[in-house]
Design a protein around this motif. Structure first.
Motif, PDB file in Angstrom:
ATOM      1  N   GLU A   1       0.819  -1.197   0.000  1.00  0.00           N
ATOM      2  CA  GLU A   1       0.000   0.000   0.000  1.00  0.00           C
ATOM      3  C   GLU A   1       0.858   1.254   0.000  1.00  0.00           C
ATOM      4  OE1 GLU A   1      -2.572   2.945  -0.128  1.00  0.00           O
ATOM      5  OE2 GLU A   1      -3.033   0.834  -0.559  1.00  0.00           O
ATOM      6  N   THR A   2       2.020   1.189   0.665  1.00  0.00           N
ATOM      7  CA  THR A   2       2.935   2.332   0.660  1.00  0.00           C
ATOM      8  C   THR A   2       3.452   2.584  -0.753  1.00  0.00           C
ATOM      9  OG1 THR A   2       3.602   1.906   2.945  1.00  0.00           O
ATOM     10  CG2 THR A   2       5.098   3.226   1.595  1.00  0.00           C
ATOM     11  N   LEU A   3       3.836   1.519  -1.452  1.00  0.00           N
ATOM     12  CA  LEU A   3       4.305   1.671  -2.834  1.00  0.00           C
ATOM     13  C   LEU A   3       3.210   2.260  -3.708  1.00  0.00           C
ATOM     14  CD1 LEU A   3       6.491   1.106  -5.011  1.00  0.00           C
ATOM     15  CD2 LEU A   3       5.432  -1.153  -5.314  1.00  0.00           C
ATOM     16  N   ARG A   4       1.993   1.767  -3.574  1.00  0.00           N
ATOM     17  CA  ARG A   4       0.897   2.294  -4.397  1.00  0.00           C
ATOM     18  C   ARG A   4       0.640   3.762  -4.091  1.00  0.00           C
ATOM     19  NH1 ARG A   4      -1.803  -2.328  -2.595  1.00  0.00           N
ATOM     20  NH2 ARG A   4      -3.426  -1.025  -1.631  1.00  0.00           N
ATOM     21  N   ALA A   5       0.635   4.094  -2.807  1.00  0.00           N
ATOM     22  CA  ALA A   5       0.364   5.482  -2.422  1.00  0.00           C
ATOM     23  C   ALA A   5       1.459   6.416  -2.923  1.00  0.00           C
ATOM     24  CB  ALA A   5       0.232   5.578  -0.896  1.00  0.00           C
ATOM     25  N   GLN A   6       2.714   5.976  -2.839  1.00  0.00           N
ATOM     26  CA  GLN A   6       3.811   6.827  -3.295  1.00  0.00           C
ATOM     27  C   GLN A   6       3.757   7.047  -4.806  1.00  0.00           C
ATOM     28  OE1 GLN A   6       7.289   4.830  -1.777  1.00  0.00           O
ATOM     29  NE2 GLN A   6       7.178   5.854   0.219  1.00  0.00           N
ATOM     30  N   THR A   7       3.458   6.002  -5.563  1.00  0.00           N
ATOM     31  CA  THR A   7       3.393   6.187  -7.013  1.00  0.00           C
ATOM     32  C   THR A   7       2.208   7.064  -7.404  1.00  0.00           C
ATOM     33  OG1 THR A   7       2.212   4.070  -7.248  1.00  0.00           O
ATOM     34  CG2 THR A   7       4.597   4.040  -7.532  1.00  0.00           C
ATOM     35  N   ARG A   8       1.072   6.918  -6.700  1.00  0.00           N
ATOM     36  CA  ARG A   8      -0.073   7.798  -7.003  1.00  0.00           C
ATOM     37  C   ARG A   8       0.287   9.248  -6.721  1.00  0.00           C
ATOM     38  NH1 ARG A   8      -3.219   3.585  -4.496  1.00  0.00           N
ATOM     39  NH2 ARG A   8      -3.192   4.769  -2.519  1.00  0.00           N
ATOM     40  N   MET A   9       0.925   9.497  -5.591  1.00  0.00           N
ATOM     41  CA  MET A   9       1.296  10.861  -5.242  1.00  0.00           C
ATOM     42  C   MET A   9       2.283  11.430  -6.252  1.00  0.00           C
ATOM     43  SD  MET A   9       3.972  12.771  -3.790  1.00  0.00           S
ATOM     44  CE  MET A   9       4.890  11.663  -2.722  1.00  0.00           C
ATOM     45  N   LEU A  10       3.280  10.640  -6.668  1.00  0.00           N
ATOM     46  CA  LEU A  10       4.283  11.136  -7.600  1.00  0.00           C
ATOM     47  C   LEU A  10       3.668  11.427  -8.969  1.00  0.00           C
ATOM     48  CD1 LEU A  10       7.263   8.801  -6.645  1.00  0.00           C
ATOM     49  CD2 LEU A  10       7.076  11.255  -6.195  1.00  0.00           C
ATOM     50  N   ARG A  11       2.778  10.562  -9.428  1.00  0.00           N
ATOM     51  CA  ARG A  11       2.124  10.828 -10.709  1.00  0.00           C
ATOM     52  C   ARG A  11       1.302  12.110 -10.633  1.00  0.00           C
ATOM     53  NH1 ARG A  11       1.138   5.084 -10.710  1.00  0.00           N
ATOM     54  NH2 ARG A  11      -0.996   5.460  -9.996  1.00  0.00           N
ATOM     55  N   ALA A  12       0.577  12.286  -9.522  1.00  0.00           N
ATOM     56  CA  ALA A  12      -0.228  13.495  -9.366  1.00  0.00           C
ATOM     57  C   ALA A  12       0.641  14.745  -9.323  1.00  0.00           C
ATOM     58  CB  ALA A  12      -1.065  13.397  -8.093  1.00  0.00           C
ATOM     59  N   ALA A  13       1.873  14.601  -8.862  1.00  0.00           N
ATOM     60  CA  ALA A  13       2.788  15.750  -8.785  1.00  0.00           C
ATOM     61  C   ALA A  13       3.482  16.027 -10.112  1.00  0.00           C
ATOM     62  CB  ALA A  13       3.824  15.507  -7.693  1.00  0.00           C
ATOM     63  N   GLY A  14       3.195  15.224 -11.136  1.00  0.00           N
ATOM     64  CA  GLY A  14       3.770  15.478 -12.455  1.00  0.00           C
ATOM     65  C   GLY A  14       4.943  14.599 -12.825  1.00  0.00           C
ATOM     66  N   VAL A  15       5.292  13.622 -11.972  1.00  0.00           N
ATOM     67  CA  VAL A  15       6.407  12.734 -12.288  1.00  0.00           C
ATOM     68  C   VAL A  15       6.003  11.834 -13.455  1.00  0.00           C
ATOM     69  CG1 VAL A  15       7.770  10.787 -11.440  1.00  0.00           C
ATOM     70  CG2 VAL A  15       7.406  12.810  -9.991  1.00  0.00           C
TER      71      VAL A  15
END
Length: 631
Positions: A583-597
């Protein structure tokens, strides 16, 4: 088309997404066609490379209507030699393999539209005996499926068609490793159980003999020697290109990319001192695209494509029991298929003690023990079965040489025993040795890019005289060292894309660049992507999400920062040795994509233990439009 080509089309399409910056630019689009037939299914035809006559005619209509200017091979050669530049939106049509439809279906349309073209037959196929066959896609082709020399001469004499070589007998696979993988004949050092690998000298002799046979056949039948080599499966190297150049084939084509800003080839000389051209990229036409499909592909901005990468330890694949190793390979390939990333960053070295330095390698080489001849096997399986691009992950300085005395002479003296054991980059012997290792990797393996390991750093108290002690020069020196390694590999594996690991601290704390001899802006200039170690647990961040957001902001503040940076997350907390929750991996990737990564990856993928768990890995790292597979 044989099953070997059928596997290769996925790789060719993926190669079209390469993040490469060509050296010499011109507005040139090169289209690669094969069979043109009247009866091709709109979608799902058994022959993925057949294009219907109707769609081909509509392609020509659309190109003309949208300002594309047809050019000949001669125009390309003239432009490269400094003559008349190519017109805006130049397009060159090519037809591979020597299928008869190039004469019966394509040639009448070329004449009607006034479009020049290149036709490149496999000359050995034109000499098939009456009862001879060639495995080609859904059926075996016979002599009647291929062009005759009279037809080629008629097309050549029209002034519209240039006849090039597609080799004499290199359009096939040959045993490329002890495990029986069939790899492209033009770049394979043949494996024989009794004799081992083909020597470089024997390889050169075999390729030269094939090219000479093809050249002589064309010159004999058409009274004109070929000036162009079109490499089967887009597989070639600098040695093969130089051999072709010695025979007058000074222009070569692959399938590795497409852009209206196309690479006209790297200026250089063949072994006879003649000006030679590097290989030109082509867009492979497959799946019978209609005019809307073609227009959509040509208008698509490739720079917007994101990378999804998983980094894999070969040490997880290797086992002392060969049967278990084989099961591990299958398990890895199946997992990669199920996750669906765009890239796999595959370890090419053995580091069983985990100190970051290579104690052995997974490919034949001159300087270290070979733990197992495994890299080429796994890379090939991943490329052809899982359809991903494979980057060879290898140290830059971190090697423990078999020659213990030389190791002691070259090893960097560090006051910290926890540092990765590294060789002195300022000693020319280090570059010579490591360069040979990179050349050995490329000569014996099939892969798409290089990942330079995180061992390429220098503390400010290590080799203080390196780069005259000036931080920027030390950073530039290590960059130049890696570019020299890339050049050694590209002799045998051209057009490699590159990534290099970067620690987070030089990004977050600019003053710390001097502690590592690393700099984000310098990496952006040198490599296709920077693999930034976006690992908050590794850095001891109390608030991982806040730390990651700060890292994104710092990268975004640099020129082309998010375009050129791959954020690589961690799946293990190495301080505790415990896996990080999915869940941590999923949350981090969602946050990074939302930030424009745009580009994401993680390390490690512990496939034997299913960590990250497949659903978590798929959601985080799938490059598919819809990643959730039906079961």
């Amino acid at each position: 088309m044989n099953p070997f080509r059928s596997r290769l089309w996925q790789v060719a399409v993926l190669m079209a997404l390469a993040l490469l910056a060509p050296a010499t630019q011109a507005s040139l689009l090169v289209l690669s066609y094969h069979d043109i037939r009247d009866d091709v299914a709109a979608k799902g035809d058994p022959d993925a490379y057949a294009v219907s006559t109707t769609n081909f005619a509509q392609h020509l209509d659309w190109l003309r209507a949208h300002g594309y200017q047809p050019v000949s091979v001669q125009a390309v050669l003239d432009a490269r030699a400094g003559g008349a530049p190519l017109p805006a939106r130049a397009v060159l049509l090519t037809f591979d393999d020597g299928l008869r439809s190039a004469y019966t279906h394509a040639f009448p349309l070329l004449r009607a539209y006034g479009y020049p073209a290149l036709v490149a037959p496999v000359t050995g196929w034109l000499a098939l005996p009456t009862d001879g066959t060639v495995p080609y896609g859904p059926r075996d082709f016979t002599r009647d499926d291929f062009l005759t020399w009279d037809q080629l001469r008629e097309m050549q004499d029209s002034g519209l068609v240039e006849v090039g070589s597609h080799s004499h007998d290199l359009h096939r696979g040959l045993p490329g490793n002890p495990f029986g993988n069939q790899t492209p004949a033009a770049v394979t050092r043949i494996w024989d159980a009794a004799r081992g690998y083909e020597s470089e000298g024997a390889y050169r002799t075999r390729i030269a003999a094939d090219l000479q046979a093809s050249r002589d056949a064309i010159a004999r039948h058409l009274d004109r020697a070929p000036r162009v080599i079109v490499w089967p499966y887009a597989a070639y190297n600098d040695v093969a290109n130089a051999l072709a150049g010695d025979m007058g084939m000074v222009l070569s084509f692959d399938l590795e990319g497409r852009s209206q800003q196309a690479d006209l080839g790297q200026q250089g000389e063949d072994s006879a001192g003649q000006d030679a051209l590097g290989s030109l990229a082509r867009l492979l036409i497959h799946g019978n695209p209609d005019v809307r499909d073609l227009a959509g592909e040509l208008r698509r901005d490739l720079s917007l494509d994101g990378v999804r990468a998983i980094q894999v330890d070969m040490d997880y694949v290797f086992d002392d029991d060969p049967a278990q190793t084989a099961r591990n390979v299958d398990q890895l390939v199946q997992r990669v298929q199920d996750i669906g990333p765009s890239h796999v960053l595959l370890q090419a070295f053995a580091d069983p003690d985990g100190d970051g330095a290579a104690e052995a390698l997974y490919f034949p080489n001159r300087h270290l023990p070979m733990r197992a001849d495994l890299f080429n096997r796994v890379a090939w399986q991943l490329r052809t079965r899982a359809g991903v691009r494979v980057f060879a992950w290898l140290p830059v300085l971190g090697f423990e040489l078999a020659d213990a005395g030389l190791q002691r002479e070259l090893r960097i003296a560090s006051g910290n025993p926890d540092e990765i054991p590294r060789l002195d980059p300022g000693d020319p012997r280090t570059l010579a040795i490591v360069g040979e290792l990179y050349a050995d990797l490329a000569a014996n393996s099939h892969f798409d890019g290089l990942l330079f390991h995180d061992d390429a750093y220098l503390r400010d108290d290590e080799i203080p005289g390196y780069g005259d002690g000036i931080s920027a020069r030390r950073t530039a020196g290590l960059v130049d060292f890696t570019l020299a390694l890339q050049a050694e590999a590209e002799r045998w594996r051209p057009k490699l894309a590159t990534m290099r690991n970067l620690f987070a601290r030089p990004v977050l704390e600019p003053a710390s660049q001097a502690w590592f001899a690393q700099d984000l802006a310098a990496f952006h200039r040198a490599y296709d992507l920077t693999a930034l170690m976006a690992m908050p647990q590794l850095e001891g961040a109390g608030d991982p999400e806040r730390w990651l957001r700060g890292l994104v902001d710092a990268v975004a503040g640099t020129p082309r920062g998010l375009e050129k940076t791959l954020f690589e997350l961690q799946t293990v907390d190495w301080r505790s040795g415990e896996p990080i929750a999915g869940e941590t991996l999923r949350a981090q990737t969602r946050m990074l994509r939302a930030a424009g990564v745009r580009h994401l990856g993680y390390y490690p993928d512990d496939f034997p233990r299913d960590h990250p768990a497949l659903p978590d890995a798929r959601e985080a790292m799938s490059a598919r439009d819809f990643p959730y597979l039906e079961r």
